[in-house]
Design a protein around this motif. Structure first.
Motif, PDB file in Angstrom:
ATOM      1  N   MET A   1      43.578  48.446  29.396  1.00 27.57           N
ATOM      2  CA  MET A   1      42.775  47.695  28.437  1.00 27.57           C
ATOM      3  C   MET A   1      43.107  46.206  28.455  1.00 27.57           C
ATOM      4  SD  MET A   1      40.341  49.403  27.289  1.00 27.57           S
ATOM      5  CE  MET A   1      39.755  48.008  26.331  1.00 27.57           C
ATOM      6  N   LEU A   2      44.366  45.851  28.617  1.00 26.98           N
ATOM      7  CA  LEU A   2      44.689  44.426  28.740  1.00 26.98           C
ATOM      8  C   LEU A   2      44.133  43.878  30.050  1.00 26.98           C
ATOM      9  CD1 LEU A   2      48.321  44.289  27.307  1.00 26.98           C
ATOM     10  CD2 LEU A   2      46.188  43.561  26.225  1.00 26.98           C
ATOM     11  N   GLY A   3      44.086  44.709  31.079  1.00 30.81           N
ATOM     12  CA  GLY A   3      43.439  44.309  32.316  1.00 30.81           C
ATOM     13  C   GLY A   3      41.944  44.114  32.128  1.00 30.81           C
ATOM     14  N   VAL A   4      41.316  44.991  31.354  1.00 28.85           N
ATOM     15  CA  VAL A   4      39.890  44.844  31.045  1.00 28.85           C
ATOM     16  C   VAL A   4      39.639  43.493  30.383  1.00 28.85           C
ATOM     17  CG1 VAL A   4      38.080  45.653  29.472  1.00 28.85           C
ATOM     18  CG2 VAL A   4      39.273  47.282  30.939  1.00 28.85           C
ATOM     19  N   VAL A   5      40.467  43.158  29.420  1.00 30.70           N
ATOM     20  CA  VAL A   5      40.318  41.878  28.721  1.00 30.70           C
ATOM     21  C   VAL A   5      40.390  40.720  29.712  1.00 30.70           C
ATOM     22  CG1 VAL A   5      41.468  40.296  27.119  1.00 30.70           C
ATOM     23  CG2 VAL A   5      41.113  42.689  26.472  1.00 30.70           C
ATOM     24  N   GLU A   6      41.378  40.750  30.609  1.00 32.41           N
ATOM     25  CA  GLU A   6      41.529  39.659  31.564  1.00 32.41           C
ATOM     26  C   GLU A   6      40.336  39.602  32.522  1.00 32.41           C
ATOM     27  OE1 GLU A   6      43.682  37.335  31.352  1.00 32.41           O
ATOM     28  OE2 GLU A   6      44.827  38.294  29.744  1.00 32.41           O
TER      29      GLU A   6
END
Length: 388
Positions: free
Chosen positions: A100-105
């Protein structure tokens, strides 16, 4: 327990007393009299190769910062062996803290503040939470009949989101959480064609990719025609129960390499070095364990379907070929928009509230079936008693 022997039925090896010793979110959110079948953690022992890799790292004090491309190389080999996909290029992979933090980035790379992000609902609640927290707006494209992609609804959402000439992204969940839908190559190719027509950038959460039944086939989005400009997030965390060991990979198609190259260098500081070691070991050596889990999950799907048919026939449940999640249509039970609340209050079974998954979620509940047959059987018995 002998960790070398836990390839045999991982979902049958732990007792409820052993599970209650855990201190993770699943087992600490509710009181001890509640059976927790909500958050996506599996009731399994750690795969032996993963346990060995972690033990060896700790023995030599290998607890510093992550480095190198071992994780990406392991995933590339896994993808080639499991999915017949040899297009995962290590040079187009970057480590990120989690999916999910990768999705944000990734969304930050291809959209700006206020831009629309299209999602298929009902869908994993953090899709709404993370997107709105980063100052983007969610546009829903509901699933169609059979809980499959509705390409007409998707095209309408794409057209509406780009009619002012601005940027838009499509956040696709594949396999889909909560329904367990596994998108076909034809569907994903159609998605890529629509995205190309409307200039929508596709970001795909493929965290559940290894958790697909033998009767279905996971298709990486980046492998389909038109997927060259896509961005994908993958991880071993769901398939090997490694959520507490943070590490994931952001992948770019050939036409998106420049986008991925713009990701801030400091993002790669967030993953856990032990997480990278664990995920790499899982992908390299955990195939037999994964196959055993998949067999256990298949048996649990059949068990759940039989238990519901016998004790709660008003619940509509169609086992999905992906994930270890069951999407229960409880609208005929007369429990209102949030049947999970009734199951918790009256039956002491914790499920995820369907209303949290967006449009199409009211009257539904998500059940995590990655548990022992005994816990699953007792949970359905309690649920039936709660509405009896």
């Amino acid at each position: 327990m002998d960790i070398a022997s836990n390839d045999d039925h991982p979902l049958r090896r732990l007792t409820l007393d052993q599970l209650r010793r855990r201190t993770s979110m699943k087992w600490r959110t509710h009181p001890d009299d509640v059976l927790p079948l909500w958050v996506a953690e599996m009731d399994v022992p750690l795969a032996a190769p993963v346990a060995r890799a972690l033990t060896e790292a700790i023995a030599i004090g290998d607890t510093g910062y992550p480095a190198g491309t071992a994780y990406a190389e392991a995933l590339a080999d896994f993808a080639r062996e499991r999915w017949g996909w040899d297009g995962l290029a290590v040079e187009r992979a970057s480590i990120v803290p989690d999916v999910m933090l990768g999705v944000v980035e990734m969304l930050r790379l291809v959209t700006g503040p206020g831009d629309p992000v299209i999602v298929n609902c009902p869908v994993y609640p953090p899709f709404y939470q993370f997107v709105t927290h980063m100052d983007r707006r969610v546009v829903e494209a509901p699933f169609g009949p059979g809980l499959r992609l509705d390409l007409a609804a998707l095209e309408e959402a794409f057209a509406r989101s780009t009619d002012d000439g601005g940027r838009a992204a499509y956040l696709l969940c594949s396999p889909h959480n909560p329904t367990g839908t596994v998108h076909t190559a034809e569907e994903l190719s159609a998605v890529a064609a629509l995205a190309g027509t409307y200039g929508v950038r596709v970001v795909v959460d493929e965290i559940h990719a290894p958790l697909v039944t033998a009767e279905a086939a996971f298709v990486p989005y980046l492998s389909v025609p038109g997927g060259e400009s896509g961005l994908s997030l993958m991880s071993a965390s769901k398939a090997w129960n490694l959520a507490g060991l943070k590490a994931a990979l952001a992948l770019a198609g050939p036409a998106a390499a420049d986008d991925l190259a713009r990701m801030p260098e400091e993002v790669g500081h967030g993953p856990s070095h032990l997480g990278v070691i664990a995920h790499t070991a899982a992908l390299r050596e955990g195939g037999r364990w994964l196959d055993a889990v998949l067999n256990d999950l298949a048996e649990n799907r059949r068990l759940l379907a039989a238990l519901l048919a016998e004790q709660l026939p008003a619940i509509a449940y169609e086992p999905g070929p992906g994930t270890y999640l069951a999407w229960l249509d409880c609208r005929k039970l007369g429990l209102g928009d949030d049947p999970a609340a009734a199951f918790l209050a009256r039956g002491r079974v914790a499920l995820s509230a369907g209303s949290d998954f967006g449009t199409g979620g009211d009257g539904h509940a998500r059940l995590n079936l990655a548990t022992t047959p005994e816990v699953l059987t007792e949970a359905v018995r309690r649920m039936a008693k709660a509405v009896g």
